[in-house]
Design a protein around this motif. Structure first.
Motif, PDB file in Angstrom:
ATOM      1  N   PRO A 133       5.319 -34.785 -25.215  1.00  0.00           N
ATOM      2  CA  PRO A 133       4.012 -34.600 -25.611  1.00  0.00           C
ATOM      3  C   PRO A 133       2.955 -35.980 -24.868  1.00  0.00           C
ATOM      4  N   ALA A 134       3.969 -36.833 -24.646  1.00  0.00           N
ATOM      5  CA  ALA A 134       3.272 -38.104 -24.098  1.00  0.00           C
ATOM      6  C   ALA A 134       2.927 -38.220 -22.676  1.00  0.00           C
ATOM      7  N   ASP A 135       3.476 -36.963 -22.099  1.00  0.00           N
ATOM      8  CA  ASP A 135       3.176 -36.906 -20.648  1.00  0.00           C
ATOM      9  C   ASP A 135       2.173 -35.994 -20.299  1.00  0.00           C
ATOM     10  N   ARG A 136       1.464 -35.251 -21.438  1.00  0.00           N
ATOM     11  CA  ARG A 136       0.447 -34.691 -21.293  1.00  0.00           C
ATOM     12  C   ARG A 136      -0.919 -35.306 -21.126  1.00  0.00           C
ATOM     13  N   ILE A 137      -1.930 -34.583 -20.419  1.00  0.00           N
ATOM     14  CA  ILE A 137      -3.110 -35.280 -20.280  1.00  0.00           C
ATOM     15  C   ILE A 137      -3.939 -35.167 -21.321  1.00  0.00           C
ATOM     16  N   THR A 138      -4.489 -36.365 -21.998  1.00  0.00           N
ATOM     17  CA  THR A 138      -5.091 -35.967 -23.220  1.00  0.00           C
ATOM     18  C   THR A 138      -6.590 -35.671 -22.824  1.00  0.00           C
ATOM     19  N   LEU A 139      -7.207 -34.440 -23.641  1.00  0.00           N
ATOM     20  CA  LEU A 139      -8.328 -33.739 -23.334  1.00  0.00           C
ATOM     21  C   LEU A 139      -9.219 -33.826 -24.647  1.00  0.00           C
ATOM     22  N   ASP A 140     -10.577 -34.294 -24.449  1.00  0.00           N
ATOM     23  CA  ASP A 140     -11.526 -34.400 -25.364  1.00  0.00           C
ATOM     24  C   ASP A 140     -12.820 -34.576 -24.833  1.00  0.00           C
ATOM     25  N   GLU A 141     -13.946 -34.821 -25.568  1.00  0.00           N
ATOM     26  CA  GLU A 141     -15.255 -34.652 -25.012  1.00  0.00           C
ATOM     27  C   GLU A 141     -15.420 -35.671 -23.796  1.00  0.00           C
ATOM     28  N   SER A 142     -14.890 -36.713 -23.676  1.00  0.00           N
ATOM     29  CA  SER A 142     -14.760 -37.583 -22.690  1.00  0.00           C
ATOM     30  C   SER A 142     -14.254 -37.074 -21.387  1.00  0.00           C
ATOM     31  N   VAL A 143     -13.538 -35.900 -21.455  1.00  0.00           N
ATOM     32  CA  VAL A 143     -13.122 -35.450 -20.078  1.00  0.00           C
ATOM     33  C   VAL A 143     -13.750 -34.149 -19.943  1.00  0.00           C
ATOM     34  N   SER A 144     -14.486 -33.721 -20.612  1.00  0.00           N
ATOM     35  CA  SER A 144     -15.183 -32.274 -20.251  1.00  0.00           C
ATOM     36  C   SER A 144     -15.549 -32.450 -18.996  1.00  0.00           C
ATOM     37  N   MET A 145     -15.854 -31.025 -18.130  1.00  0.00           N
ATOM     38  CA  MET A 145     -16.358 -31.168 -16.854  1.00  0.00           C
ATOM     39  C   MET A 145     -17.940 -31.739 -16.790  1.00  0.00           C
ATOM     40  N   GLY A 146     -18.579 -31.227 -18.044  1.00  0.00           N
ATOM     41  CA  GLY A 146     -19.979 -31.819 -17.970  1.00  0.00           C
ATOM     42  C   GLY A 146     -19.976 -33.240 -17.925  1.00  0.00           C
ATOM     43  N   MET A 147     -19.266 -33.816 -18.508  1.00  0.00           N
ATOM     44  CA  MET A 147     -19.549 -35.129 -18.782  1.00  0.00           C
ATOM     45  C   MET A 147     -18.796 -35.967 -17.756  1.00  0.00           C
ATOM     46  N   LEU A 148     -17.794 -35.516 -17.070  1.00  0.00           N
ATOM     47  CA  LEU A 148     -17.139 -36.108 -15.681  1.00  0.00           C
ATOM     48  C   LEU A 148     -18.491 -36.141 -14.729  1.00  0.00           C
TER      49      LEU A 148
ATOM     50  N   ARG B 257     -29.262 -35.823 -20.283  1.00  0.00           N
ATOM     51  CA  ARG B 257     -28.769 -34.345 -20.088  1.00  0.00           C
ATOM     52  C   ARG B 257     -27.591 -34.401 -20.578  1.00  0.00           C
ATOM     53  N   PRO B 258     -27.345 -34.139 -22.118  1.00  0.00           N
ATOM     54  CA  PRO B 258     -26.153 -34.081 -22.471  1.00  0.00           C
ATOM     55  C   PRO B 258     -25.135 -32.981 -22.141  1.00  0.00           C
ATOM     56  N   PRO B 259     -23.816 -33.040 -22.047  1.00  0.00           N
ATOM     57  CA  PRO B 259     -22.802 -32.139 -21.379  1.00  0.00           C
ATOM     58  C   PRO B 259     -22.911 -30.726 -22.210  1.00  0.00           C
ATOM     59  N   GLY B 260     -23.409 -30.756 -23.307  1.00  0.00           N
ATOM     60  CA  GLY B 260     -23.113 -29.605 -24.269  1.00  0.00           C
ATOM     61  C   GLY B 260     -23.042 -29.843 -25.541  1.00  0.00           C
ATOM     62  N   SER B 261     -23.709 -28.718 -26.237  1.00  0.00           N
ATOM     63  CA  SER B 261     -23.886 -29.121 -27.869  1.00  0.00           C
ATOM     64  C   SER B 261     -23.120 -27.870 -28.507  1.00  0.00           C
ATOM     65  N   SER B 262     -22.415 -26.809 -27.897  1.00  0.00           N
ATOM     66  CA  SER B 262     -22.072 -25.959 -28.669  1.00  0.00           C
ATOM     67  C   SER B 262     -20.933 -26.210 -29.330  1.00  0.00           C
ATOM     68  N   THR B 263     -20.525 -25.221 -30.464  1.00  0.00           N
ATOM     69  CA  THR B 263     -19.269 -25.418 -31.058  1.00  0.00           C
ATOM     70  C   THR B 263     -18.100 -24.617 -30.127  1.00  0.00           C
ATOM     71  N   ALA B 264     -16.898 -25.234 -30.532  1.00  0.00           N
ATOM     72  CA  ALA B 264     -15.919 -24.170 -29.687  1.00  0.00           C
ATOM     73  C   ALA B 264     -15.820 -22.826 -29.802  1.00  0.00           C
ATOM     74  N   ALA B 265     -16.067 -22.541 -31.072  1.00  0.00           N
ATOM     75  CA  ALA B 265     -15.862 -20.770 -31.358  1.00  0.00           C
ATOM     76  C   ALA B 265     -17.499 -20.249 -30.498  1.00  0.00           C
ATOM     77  N   GLU B 266     -18.500 -20.811 -30.574  1.00  0.00           N
ATOM     78  CA  GLU B 266     -19.493 -20.361 -29.767  1.00  0.00           C
ATOM     79  C   GLU B 266     -19.211 -20.297 -28.443  1.00  0.00           C
ATOM     80  N   HIS B 267     -18.732 -21.513 -27.973  1.00  0.00           N
ATOM     81  CA  HIS B 267     -18.403 -21.562 -26.509  1.00  0.00           C
ATOM     82  C   HIS B 267     -17.769 -20.501 -25.909  1.00  0.00           C
ATOM     83  N   GLY B 268     -16.641 -20.271 -26.737  1.00  0.00           N
ATOM     84  CA  GLY B 268     -15.634 -19.266 -26.364  1.00  0.00           C
ATOM     85  C   GLY B 268     -16.303 -17.820 -26.379  1.00  0.00           C
ATOM     86  N   ARG B 269     -17.205 -17.649 -27.459  1.00  0.00           N
ATOM     87  CA  ARG B 269     -17.751 -16.244 -27.379  1.00  0.00           C
ATOM     88  C   ARG B 269     -18.582 -16.181 -26.146  1.00  0.00           C
TER      89      ARG B 269
END
Length: 330
Positions: free
Chosen positions: A129-144, A196-208
């Motif tokens: 797992p240490a080799d995996r890329i850490t994904l969080d809000e700071s790495v969302s496409m909108g934030m980047l 211009r915040p990158p997004g404010s939806s919940t994960a469930a709403e985003h998925g829907r």
């Protein structure tokens, strides 16, 4: 440990207490154990997996170019490595702006998927797992994408402080400014990002919303697709001059809806597969089993506000199982 990114000012004095490097043993094993930290830092700074790995390689090269005496004189090797990697990123960010002026069309960050591994770890051996890329809000496409709109110094100060929790005294050594100036850089970055915040939806709403978008595209339902889009929705495509793509943003729900339905009509063999893109639900576009595009989706208030379509093949190598391929140089 990566702290959750925040675009609200908060207390800088409190944030400065978040980092405690502690004593470290400057051996090969202890230094390489921190490689993942540096890779994650580099990706957030540059938006490119390959460039992040190049930065880390150069950072370690500079460490081992030091004499043993010089290495022993460094009290906290990890702090030294972070500082050097950040300086290299700062230099690359400055030159990237010049390169991207010559880039064909829009430049977008290289997308990564859930469970993605750094190419430098190779494809053999145990799944660490240490080799995996850490994904969080700071790495969302909108934030980047937003981070790419601020100055290099602001980006470095913001990422180091708000994402990785480094105190401004250490950041000052990286950017060559006073701690007070670095505090101001991070504060300015927060204000710009907050517009211009990158997004404010919940994960469930985003998925829907992403599921509904996929279904509307597959069925060719123009009305359903338009209903999912914000009136001011923007679609940006990155082909890098290697694949046909819109050279400028497409703005407006009607134009964007017709753009994507037109793409579906031109490529009847196209398959839309919901997948994780930079930590949030998105879509991988496949033709004959090969990923030809990756779509990141920005959702706010139940509507799609942004669509980022990466079709540059240099940025899709990891999505097609091609180890060691990145592509992020703009």
């Amino acid at each position: 440990m990566i702290a959750a990114v925040s675009t609200s000012p908060g207390s800088d004095q409190e944030n400065d207490q978040r980092t405690d490097h502690g004593p470290e043993d400057p051996t090969l094993g202890s230094l390489m154990a921190e490689r993942r930290h540096l890779l994650n830092l580099g990706y957030r700074m540059l938006g490119s997996v390959q460039d992040a790995e190049d930065v880390v390689q150069e950072t370690y090269a500079r460490w081992y170019a030091l004499s043993e005496e010089a290495q022993r004189a460094i009290d906290v090797p990890m702090a030294w490595l972070t500082r050097v990697a950040s300086r290299i990123c700062l230099d690359q960010l400055g030159s990237a702006r010049v390169r991207r002026e010559r880039y064909t069309g829009e430049w977008l960050p290289e997308p990564v998927r859930h469970g993605a591994r750094w190419a430098s770890t190779g494809g053999s051996g145990a799944d660490d797992p240490a080799d995996r890329i850490t994904l969080d809000e700071s790495v969302s496409m909108g934030m980047l994408v937003l981070l790419d709109s601020i100055t290099p110094a602001e980006r470095v100060a913001f990422v180091l402080h708000d994402v990785f929790g480094l105190p401004f005294a250490e950041i000052a050594e990286t950017v060559g400014r006073t701690p007070a100036a670095c505090r101001q850089l991070a504060s300015t970055a927060r204000r710009r990002l907050a517009h211009r915040p990158p997004g404010s939806s919940t994960a469930a709403e985003h998925g829907r919303v992403v599921t509904a978008f996929r279904e509307a595209c597959e069925t060719g339902d123009l009305d359903a697709l338009v209903a999912l889009l914000d009136p001011a929705v923007e679609s940006r495509s990155d082909g890098g001059g290697k694949v046909r793509a819109a050279l400028r943003p497409v703005v407006g729900r009607d134009k964007v809806a017709r753009l994507f339905l037109g793409l579906m009509r031109r490529e009847p063999e196209m398959e839309l597969v919901e997948d994780d893109v930079n930590g949030t639900p998105g879509v991988a576009v496949r033709i004959d089993g090969t990923t030809s595009a990756v779509l990141a989706v920005g959702v706010r208030g139940g509507l799609i506000t942004d669509l980022w379509l990466v079709v540059n093949p240099d940025k899709l190598g990891a999505w097609n199982g091609e180890r060691g391929m990145g592509g992020g140089r703009g």
